[in-house]
Design an enzyme around this catalytic site. Structure first.
Site, PDB file in Angstrom:
ATOM      1  N   CYS A   7       5.747   6.149 -10.990  1.00  0.00           N
ATOM      2  CA  CYS A   7       7.154   6.291 -11.342  1.00  0.00           C
ATOM      3  C   CYS A   7       7.921   6.995 -10.238  1.00  0.00           C
ATOM      4  CB  CYS A   7       7.319   7.133 -12.597  1.00  0.00           C
ATOM      5  SG  CYS A   7       6.421   6.516 -14.004  1.00  0.00           S
ATOM      6  N   GLY A  33       8.746   1.960  -9.101  1.00  0.00           N
ATOM      7  CA  GLY A  33       8.657   1.458 -10.468  1.00  0.00           C
ATOM      8  C   GLY A  33       9.676   0.389 -10.736  1.00  0.00           C
ATOM      9  N   ASN A 107       6.700  11.834 -13.432  1.00  0.00           N
ATOM     10  CA  ASN A 107       5.862  10.989 -12.593  1.00  0.00           C
ATOM     11  C   ASN A 107       4.469  11.583 -12.551  1.00  0.00           C
ATOM     12  OD1 ASN A 107       5.648  10.364  -9.006  1.00  0.00           O
ATOM     13  ND2 ASN A 107       4.772   9.218 -10.672  1.00  0.00           N
ATOM     14  N   GLY A 108       3.485  10.767 -12.912  1.00  0.00           N
ATOM     15  CA  GLY A 108       2.092  11.241 -12.916  1.00  0.00           C
ATOM     16  C   GLY A 108       1.436  10.912 -14.235  1.00  0.00           C
ATOM     17  N   CYS A 241      -1.926  13.528  -3.133  1.00  0.00           N
ATOM     18  CA  CYS A 241      -2.410  12.142  -3.147  1.00  0.00           C
ATOM     19  C   CYS A 241      -2.221  11.496  -1.770  1.00  0.00           C
ATOM     20  CB  CYS A 241      -1.636  11.344  -4.194  1.00  0.00           C
ATOM     21  SG  CYS A 241      -1.918   9.576  -4.074  1.00  0.00           S
ATOM     22  N   TYR A 247       0.139   3.671   0.864  1.00  0.00           N
ATOM     23  CA  TYR A 247       0.892   2.530   0.328  1.00  0.00           C
ATOM     24  C   TYR A 247       2.145   2.916  -0.437  1.00  0.00           C
ATOM     25  CZ  TYR A 247       2.145  -1.205  -2.918  1.00  0.00           C
ATOM     26  OH  TYR A 247       2.842  -2.131  -3.635  1.00  0.00           O
ATOM     27  N   CYS A 439      -6.166  14.715  -2.221  1.00  0.00           N
ATOM     28  CA  CYS A 439      -6.971  14.010  -3.220  1.00  0.00           C
ATOM     29  C   CYS A 439      -7.325  12.665  -2.610  1.00  0.00           C
ATOM     30  CB  CYS A 439      -6.197  13.801  -4.517  1.00  0.00           C
ATOM     31  SG  CYS A 439      -7.130  12.804  -5.706  1.00  0.00           S
TER      32      CYS A 439
HETATM   33  P1  AMP Z   1      -5.014  -6.840  -4.461  1.00  0.00           P
HETATM   34  O1  AMP Z   1      -4.662  -8.280  -4.491  1.00  0.00           O
HETATM   35  O2  AMP Z   1      -5.276  -6.318  -5.864  1.00  0.00           O
HETATM   36  O3  AMP Z   1      -6.128  -6.502  -3.531  1.00  0.00           O
HETATM   37  O4  AMP Z   1      -3.704  -6.097  -3.982  1.00  0.00           O
HETATM   38  C1  AMP Z   1      -3.665  -5.348  -2.817  1.00  0.00           C
HETATM   39  C2  AMP Z   1      -2.274  -5.272  -2.308  1.00  0.00           C
HETATM   40  O5  AMP Z   1      -1.416  -4.659  -3.260  1.00  0.00           O
HETATM   41  C3  AMP Z   1      -2.242  -4.416  -1.061  1.00  0.00           C
HETATM   42  O6  AMP Z   1      -1.876  -5.261  -0.005  1.00  0.00           O
HETATM   43  C4  AMP Z   1      -1.201  -3.370  -1.304  1.00  0.00           C
HETATM   44  O7  AMP Z   1      -0.111  -3.560  -0.428  1.00  0.00           O
HETATM   45  C5  AMP Z   1      -0.741  -3.537  -2.713  1.00  0.00           C
HETATM   46  N1  AMP Z   1      -1.121  -2.365  -3.530  1.00  0.00           N
HETATM   47  C6  AMP Z   1      -2.053  -1.445  -3.293  1.00  0.00           C
HETATM   48  N2  AMP Z   1      -2.106  -0.531  -4.281  1.00  0.00           N
HETATM   49  C7  AMP Z   1      -1.180  -0.870  -5.160  1.00  0.00           C
HETATM   50  C8  AMP Z   1      -0.742  -0.308  -6.384  1.00  0.00           C
HETATM   51  N3  AMP Z   1      -1.302   0.793  -6.867  1.00  0.00           N
HETATM   52  N4  AMP Z   1       0.254  -0.926  -7.031  1.00  0.00           N
HETATM   53  C9  AMP Z   1       0.803  -2.067  -6.547  1.00  0.00           C
HETATM   54  N5  AMP Z   1       0.428  -2.642  -5.395  1.00  0.00           N
HETATM   55  C10 AMP Z   1      -0.546  -2.063  -4.699  1.00  0.00           C
END
Ligand code: AMP
Length: 477
Positions: A7, A33, A107-108, A241, A247, A439
């Site tokens: 969030c 979000g 958020n969290g 984190c 990302y 973390c």
């Molecule tokens: P996947 O297809 O599940 O391997 O998605 C990985 C991609 O989603 C990566 O290229 C990241 O840019 C993005 N990503 C990584 N972590 C998250 C997250 N927690 N929520 C949404 N997108 C993510």
């Protein structure tokens, strides 16, 4: 409670345009979000609420912003979750209590919310939503302390896990952060008014000055007399984190004292040292891999190229063509540039692999565009463990790196080679924070606070699955 609570929170104190500023702030935090957006503003003891499912641009218009009166406001954007779109869960949550009205944006994830929920319910609390954040509202309301500050302190003494909070009451705003400081939270100033924000990019948008971060265990009370810093009763034990740098945060934000873009570029540079390969070009999976790809190119001396373009106007859903077009869902967002890729040996950089499906599709698309060889480089280590502190990682068995070795992942995504940044390399890239203050649980399995008996559940108690760290760790061996 959904465990998928990524969030963004934002708060404004003492500005006649509070709601409008809040709206802009949420706009800048939209990446945190996309499921729902909400603002609660206040004028004296009157609260005004606008919230709905959808993006900030869809939820608010000139009329609703004009309705949000007063010089204080809190806002929230919530991450898209699959299947748990419950309008009651839209934040900020608000309530009328014996201590006055409150609205909270959180958020969290609270790791003991399920236990507290049952205790509160047994003692008569009536819950309106299924989000863990509502526990905070009830605890503040139930505190025997008459002073707001003390009621918040009492509440923070009860809750565990991750919380970056913006709480608005009648005539004050509070920012509070958990002892680990899992999620970011910053303070800003715009002329005489004060701002609370998840990230500094939202301060930039409204022209506010960045003051500082809210410290772990700190409670910042903002009222007509200014800013007052207090401590919660829990000792701070920073465990920031690292995934915010990998990302989640925007590259233009300053997180934990460092610009995210710079850190990501450094990830790319170290990755180039750890996993060099001869190639014609370095490209990113836009936008998540951009900064790291630039760093990789800089360190390796291999030219950076744009191998794919992104359509920025793709909404969450689109009408599929009636005739089957191969990989339509993938192509509509990102399309490779054939002329750039044809006959080339290509290094492709992305930030992370979660399930591995995105990478597989991208690698296929790049290959179909004529690339000769594809060397996938990931600017973070393999994600093998679920996050309990506010990043949406799926159940452990859905994580590709939990199930497969690096070589098997390479085969799965169809790349010619695959290299992940090492944990040490990642931690080395961040200059402002000592490695032990991060973390890294999603990569290392070292959870900084006890995670036994954390349920993957909703507050209604559906789908309870108790997380057993020891067992899971053993399974991965
Ligand atoms: P996947 O297809 O599940 O391997 O998605 C990985 C991609 O989603 C990566 O290229 C990241 O840019 C993005 N990503 C990584 N972590 C998250 C997250 N927690 N929520 C949404 N997108 C993510």
């Amino acid at each position: 409670m959904s465990m998928k609570d990524e969030c963004g929170v934002f708060g404004v104190f003492g500005n006649k345009d509070a709601a409008k500023l809040c709206y802009l702030g949420l706009y800048a935090l939209q990446h945190r979000g996309q499921e729902s957006s909400g603002i609660v503003s206040s004028k004296d003891d009157k609260f005004y609420v606008v919230k709905d499912m959808g993006l900030v641009a869809d939820v608010f218009d000139a009329d609703s912003l004009a309705y949000l009166q007063g010089s204080n406001a809190v806002g929230h954007v919530r991450y898209s979750t699959t299947g748990s779109s419950n309008p009651n869960n839209i934040q900020p949550l608000y309530s009328k209590t014996s201590k006055g009205k409150f609205a909270i944006a959180h958020n969290g994830n609270l790791t003991n919310a399920y236990k507290l929920y049952h205790e509160l319910k047994a003692s008569g609390s009536l819950f309106q939503s299924t989000v863990d954040s509502e526990v905070i509202l009830h605890l503040i309301a139930k505190s025997k302390s008459k002073s707001i500050l003390q009621a918040v302190k009492d509440t923070l003494a009860e809750i565990e896990g991750a919380y970056s909070l913006a709480i608005m009451g009648e005539g004050f705003l509070i920012a509070a952060r958990d002892p680990s400081g899992f999620r970011p939270l910053v303070l800003g100033k715009l002329k005489d008014s004060f701002i609370i924000s998840s990230e500094t990019c939202a301060l930039d948008l409204i022209g506010a000055e960045y003051i500082r971060e809210v410290a772990p265990s700190e409670i910042v009370l903002i009222d007509k007399d200014g800013i007052h810093s207090h401590q919660s009763t829990q000792k701070p034990k920073p465990s920031y984190c690292i995934f915010e740098h990998v990302y989640f945060s925007r590259p233009d934000s300053i997180v934990y004292g460092e610009t995210v873009h710079r850190v990501r570029k450094e990830f790319g540079k170290i990755l180039a040292e750890e996993y060099p390969v001869e190639a014609d070009m370095v490209m990113a999976i836009p936008d998540s891999g951009n900064s790291a790809a630039l760093g990789y190119a800089e360190a390796s001396g291999i030219p950076f190229e744009i191998g794919m373009t992104r359509n920025h106007y793709v909404g969450r859903t689109f009408i599929q063509p009636s005739q089957q077009i191969r990989d339509f869902g993938v192509k509509v967002k990102l399309n490779p540039i054939r002329e750039v890729l044809k006959g080339k040996d290509v290094i492709v950089v992305d930030d992370s692999l979660v399930r591995g499906t995105t990478a597989k599709q991208r690698v296929q698309a790049i290959r179909a565009s004529g690339a000769r060889s594809i060397h996938l480089r990931i600017s973070s280590p393999p994600i093998r463990f679920p996050c309990h502190f506010g990043i949406d990682t799926p159940e452990q068995d859905k994580l590709i790196a939990y199930n497969k070795s690096v070589n098997e992942i390479k085969e799965f995504v169809g790349a010619d080679s695959l290299g992940y940044l090492s944990l040490e390399g990642m931690l080395k890239a961040v200059k402002t924070i000592e490695p032990k203050k991060f973390c890294t649980a999603c990569f290392s399995g070292n959870y900084p606070i006890k995670v036994e008996n954390i349920g993957k559940y909703s507050l209604e108690g559906k789908n309870i699955e108790i997380y057993d760290q020891k067992k899971r760790k053993k399974q991965t061996k």
